[in-house]
Write a protein that holds these residues in place. Structure first.
Motif, mmCIF file in Angstrom:
data_model
loop_
_atom_site.group_PDB
_atom_site.id
_atom_site.type_symbol
_atom_site.label_atom_id
_atom_site.label_comp_id
_atom_site.label_asym_id
_atom_site.label_seq_id
_atom_site.Cartn_x
_atom_site.Cartn_y
_atom_site.Cartn_z
ATOM 1 N N SER A 124 2.549 -5.802 -0.154
ATOM 2 C CA SER A 124 2.768 -5.144 1.127
ATOM 3 C C SER A 124 3.963 -5.785 1.800
ATOM 4 C CB SER A 124 1.537 -5.280 2.037
ATOM 5 O OG SER A 124 0.409 -4.656 1.477
ATOM 6 N N ASP A 125 4.721 -5.003 2.522
ATOM 7 C CA ASP A 125 5.839 -5.542 3.306
ATOM 8 C C ASP A 125 5.289 -5.957 4.673
ATOM 9 O OD1 ASP A 125 7.661 -4.993 1.230
ATOM 10 O OD2 ASP A 125 7.870 -2.921 1.918
ATOM 11 N N ASP A 126 4.505 -7.038 4.649
ATOM 12 C CA ASP A 126 3.790 -7.456 5.851
ATOM 13 C C ASP A 126 4.107 -8.894 6.238
ATOM 14 O OD1 ASP A 126 2.556 -8.697 3.738
ATOM 15 O OD2 ASP A 126 0.521 -8.054 4.234
ATOM 16 N N ASP A 133 3.183 -4.543 12.911
ATOM 17 C CA ASP A 133 3.060 -3.236 12.261
ATOM 18 C C ASP A 133 4.438 -2.652 11.993
ATOM 19 O OD1 ASP A 133 0.225 -2.855 11.999
ATOM 20 O OD2 ASP A 133 0.139 -2.620 14.182
ATOM 21 N N PRO A 173 3.835 2.756 10.602
ATOM 22 C CA PRO A 173 2.817 1.803 11.032
ATOM 23 C C PRO A 173 1.462 2.513 11.165
ATOM 24 C CG PRO A 173 4.790 1.696 12.418
ATOM 25 C CD PRO A 173 4.914 2.925 11.580
ATOM 26 N N PRO A 174 0.340 1.842 10.855
ATOM 27 C CA PRO A 174 0.220 0.465 10.354
ATOM 28 C C PRO A 174 -0.015 0.416 8.845
ATOM 29 C CG PRO A 174 -1.898 1.184 11.180
ATOM 30 C CD PRO A 174 -0.976 2.384 11.285
ATOM 31 N N GLN A 176 1.470 -0.892 6.276
ATOM 32 C CA GLN A 176 1.601 -2.166 5.578
ATOM 33 C C GLN A 176 0.396 -3.077 5.792
ATOM 34 O OE1 GLN A 176 4.039 -2.466 3.446
ATOM 35 N NE2 GLN A 176 5.021 -0.584 4.138
ATOM 36 N N ARG A 177 -0.329 -2.855 6.884
ATOM 37 C CA ARG A 177 -1.497 -3.679 7.160
ATOM 38 C C ARG A 177 -2.661 -3.352 6.233
ATOM 39 N NH1 ARG A 177 -4.148 -3.374 13.067
ATOM 40 N NH2 ARG A 177 -1.932 -3.524 13.610
ATOM 41 N N GLN A 180 -1.144 -1.452 -0.174
ATOM 42 C CA GLN A 180 -0.165 -2.089 -1.050
ATOM 43 C C GLN A 180 0.557 -1.007 -1.842
ATOM 44 O OE1 GLN A 180 -2.774 -4.810 -3.290
ATOM 45 N NE2 GLN A 180 -1.679 -6.494 -2.317
ATOM 46 N N ARG A 199 14.450 -2.387 6.867
ATOM 47 C CA ARG A 199 13.417 -3.108 7.602
ATOM 48 C C ARG A 199 14.002 -3.626 8.919
ATOM 49 N NH1 ARG A 199 10.541 -5.683 2.779
ATOM 50 N NH2 ARG A 199 11.379 -4.468 1.045
#
Length: 207
Positions: A124-126, A133, A173-174, A176-177, A180, A199
């Motif tokens: 994930s890009d988290d 988010d 959003p959200p 990435q939370r 994957q 990003r």
């Protein structure tokens, strides 16, 4: 390359709902993607970092580059990367995507998949530096590849989206939370693909 070739074809986005997120997919965002693919492939200073995975060192299974606003840095895959200057074509894309979507970005990670053996594992890009988010915009050039998504922590079948050349995928959003994503290997594929993921780093954290 002329700006007109970077202008989007105005096709309404396909909305793909996700539990705890959502995607907007523009199948033909770039009018003529092939010249941009060739230019980036030849002119970007591609790198292949070495990753430490469970105590063993591995070459990243793709080539990468990181560009962005002056002085920006971004830590991913265990390494801190400092942004190279924006290539004019990528900067023009950033401005166009911000105008079309309302999301602003200050950096982009470029991945060059040289053939079907190159891949990206589930992640994930988290990162904390992207804020709570983040929205991530993913532009595809070159050979189309399958993009997989699965919920975090759940043993369910992955959702598959075929990302065509010139397409734009907006991970809202959200997402990435809770999700994957991955780009699996595709054996026997000789053609290459470049992916630009825009990003916004909101906090440059120290190592």
């Amino acid at each position: 390359m002329s700006t007109s070739k970077l202008s989007p074809v105005f096709i309404e986005a396909e909305h793909i709902p996700l539990a705890g997120g959502g995607l907007h997919y523009y199948p033909q965002y770039i009018a003529e993607p092939d010249p941009l693919y060739e230019q980036l492939r030849e002119n970007i200073p591609w790198q292949q970092p070495i990753l430490d995975i469970y105590g063993r060192r591995h070459l990243t299974p793709r080539l990468v580059a990181f560009v962005g606003d002056s002085g920006l840095s971004y830590r991913y895959s265990g390494h801190r990367h400092y942004a190279d200057v924006w290539p004019p074509e990528v900067l023009a894309l950033r401005e166009r995507i911000a105008e079309d979507t309302g999301y602003d970005f200050n950096c982009a990670l470029l991945n060059y998949y040289r053939n079907g053996d190159d891949s990206m594992g589930y992640h994930s890009d988290d990162e904390a530096s992207l804020g709570g988010d983040p929205c991530v915009a993913s532009l595809s050039l070159g050979c189309g590849r399958d993009f997989l998504m699965k919920p975090k922590g759940l043993k369910t079948r992955s959702r598959k989206i075929h990302l065509a050349s010139g397409s734009l995928l907006l991970m809202l959003p959200p997402t990435q939370r809770h999700w994957q994503h991955a780009l699996p290997a595709r054996k026997g594929l000789a053609q290459g693909r470049i992916n630009i993921t825009f990003r916004k780093v909101v906090l440059s954290l120290a190592d």
